[in-house]
Design an enzyme around this catalytic site. Sequence first.
Site, mmCIF file in Angstrom:
data_model
loop_
_atom_site.group_PDB
_atom_site.id
_atom_site.type_symbol
_atom_site.label_atom_id
_atom_site.label_comp_id
_atom_site.label_asym_id
_atom_site.label_seq_id
_atom_site.Cartn_x
_atom_site.Cartn_y
_atom_site.Cartn_z
ATOM 1 N N TRP A 98 103.631 -1.559 53.255
ATOM 2 C CA TRP A 98 105.313 -2.080 53.429
ATOM 3 C C TRP A 98 106.218 -0.961 52.889
ATOM 4 O O TRP A 98 107.006 -0.312 53.638
ATOM 5 C CB TRP A 98 105.679 -3.391 53.253
ATOM 6 C CG TRP A 98 104.598 -4.427 53.543
ATOM 7 C CD1 TRP A 98 104.142 -5.263 52.853
ATOM 8 C CD2 TRP A 98 104.564 -4.739 54.866
ATOM 9 N NE1 TRP A 98 103.383 -6.012 53.624
ATOM 10 C CE2 TRP A 98 103.731 -5.785 54.944
ATOM 11 C CE3 TRP A 98 105.025 -4.327 56.083
ATOM 12 C CZ2 TRP A 98 103.278 -6.323 56.138
ATOM 13 C CZ3 TRP A 98 104.525 -5.146 57.388
ATOM 14 C CH2 TRP A 98 103.759 -6.005 57.121
ATOM 15 N N ASP A 165 113.155 -3.868 48.613
ATOM 16 C CA ASP A 165 112.383 -4.725 49.663
ATOM 17 C C ASP A 165 112.007 -5.918 48.745
ATOM 18 O O ASP A 165 110.853 -5.745 48.089
ATOM 19 C CB ASP A 165 111.170 -3.887 50.540
ATOM 20 C CG ASP A 165 110.703 -5.095 51.446
ATOM 21 O OD1 ASP A 165 110.800 -6.334 51.405
ATOM 22 O OD2 ASP A 165 109.751 -4.739 51.916
ATOM 23 N N LYS A 189 108.603 -16.137 53.233
ATOM 24 C CA LYS A 189 107.980 -16.508 52.084
ATOM 25 C C LYS A 189 108.394 -17.437 51.346
ATOM 26 O O LYS A 189 108.078 -18.630 51.237
ATOM 27 C CB LYS A 189 107.558 -15.154 51.329
ATOM 28 C CG LYS A 189 106.343 -14.350 51.922
ATOM 29 C CD LYS A 189 106.514 -13.085 52.626
ATOM 30 C CE LYS A 189 105.497 -12.375 52.935
ATOM 31 N NZ LYS A 189 105.588 -11.630 54.050
HETATM 32 N N1 PMP Z 1 107.795 -5.998 53.232
HETATM 33 C C1 PMP Z 1 107.029 -6.933 52.549
HETATM 34 C C2 PMP Z 1 107.120 -6.960 51.080
HETATM 35 C C3 PMP Z 1 106.478 -7.868 53.213
HETATM 36 O O1 PMP Z 1 105.420 -8.523 52.746
HETATM 37 C C4 PMP Z 1 106.502 -7.897 54.988
HETATM 38 C C5 PMP Z 1 105.645 -8.912 55.484
HETATM 39 N N2 PMP Z 1 104.674 -9.465 55.228
HETATM 40 C C6 PMP Z 1 107.329 -7.126 55.303
HETATM 41 C C7 PMP Z 1 108.129 -6.160 54.599
HETATM 42 C C8 PMP Z 1 107.451 -7.030 56.728
HETATM 43 O O2 PMP Z 1 108.095 -7.923 57.151
HETATM 44 P P1 PMP Z 1 108.800 -8.528 58.644
HETATM 45 O O3 PMP Z 1 107.352 -8.980 59.130
HETATM 46 O O4 PMP Z 1 109.745 -9.446 58.255
HETATM 47 O O5 PMP Z 1 109.330 -7.358 59.355
#
Ligand code: PMP
Length: 353
Positions: A98, A165, A189
Site C-alpha cells: 500500500w 494512511d 476495517k
Molecule cells: N491502505 C491500507 C493500509 C490497506 O490495508 C488498504 C486495503 N486493504 C488500502 C490502503 C487500500 O484501500 P482501498 O481498497 O479502500 O482502496
Amino acid sequence: MIHNFSAGPAILPKEVLQKASEACIDFNNSGLSLLEVSHRGKNVIAVFDKASTLVKKLLKLNDDYAVIFVQGGASTQFAMVPHNFLGKKAAYLNTGVWASRAVKEAKHYGETSVVASSEDKNFSYIPKGFVIPTDADYFHYTSNNTIYGTQLREVPSTGVPLICDMSSDIFSYEFDASKFDLIYAGVQKNMGPAGATMVIIKKSMLERIQRQMPTMLNYKIHVDGESMYNTPPVFAVYVSMLTLEWLDNFGGVEAIEKRNAAKAKLFYDELDRNSQFKGTVEVVDRSWMNANFIMEDPAKEAQFNELLKQAQISGLAGHRSVGGFRASMYNALGLESVQALVEVMQSFEKSQG
Ligand code: PMP
C-alpha cells in the site's frame, strides 16, 4: 459462534450489525429505509455530524480539524494527497504494497523521495533512523501494513506536514492525533463496511492547495460541502457512526487499546512458544492488528485448516501475495476469539506428538 479473523472488509460489532439492519428497513422510525431517503434530510445530516464529532472526540482533536467521508477508497487518497499538496517534493516511507502504491501515485506530481524502504526483506520490518528532508511538502507513511503484519505505533517526528494512511489500525491504540496534518482510512476495517473513506484534515492545510484540479479531487470542496458536495455513501457512514458510538461506549481508544494489546500478547506468546508455527516479521515491528505466521512444515497446512474449520475460525488465509496465515484482530474481535485460535494451535501441536 464464528470467529472472524478477516483482513478486510472485516468483523464489526454484532450490535452494530443489528442496528444497521434495522435502519435498512426503518430508519429512525420514519417508516422509510435509510437506503431510500435523501442524503440532505436532517436525520441523515445528523448522522454525518455525529460521526465527525465522535471521530474528533475519540482522537481528542479540536476544531482545527475537519472530518470528511469520501469515496474511491484509500487508493484514491494515494493520488488525492499529492494532487493537493505535492508542490515540488514529498517524502515517503515504503513499508509495503500500500505504501508503494502511494509512492507510485505521488510520482505523477513531482519529486518523490523514498526516505527508506523495507522491500529488501519482503517488507518484514519497519525501517529505523530514516531522515526526512526538511524541504519536503509533507511526509507520508502507512501506520499498519495490512498485508505483511508490521506496524509503526510511534508517531515519527518530522519538521514537515505529517500525513498517514491508517486504514488498518485507526482507533486501535492511543496516539497523539494532533501531530498529524492529514490522516486517511478506508472504513472497512475498524469502522464499517466498504464504500467510504474517512479523511481527517487540519483546516490550515487547505490553504496549501495550489494546483488546479478536477472538483472531486479537491479536499476543500469536500470540507466546505461537509461531505455532501455530491451524494455520499450514506449507509457506510451510518454504520461507521454506529461503530464509533460502540467504541465510545466501550470506553474509547484507551479501553480498546488495552484489549488489543492483550489479544496481541495472547497470540504472539503462543506463536513464540509453539513448535509448529513461526512468525514472518521482526518481533519489535509486529502488528497488533494483523499477525502473519507460517507453519514449520507447510505440507501440514491442510491439516491445520481442517482444525480451524472445526473450531469455526474463519478468514485466516494469508494475503494471496505472501501465503501462509494472517490473523487479523481488529477492534471488534473479542479476546475469546484469539483464545479459540490459540487452542487450535495448541491442539495441532499435540496432534504432532
Ligand atoms: N491502505 C491500507 C493500509 C490497506 O490495508 C488498504 C486495503 N486493504 C488500502 C490502503 C487500500 O484501500 P482501498 O481498497 O479502500 O482502496
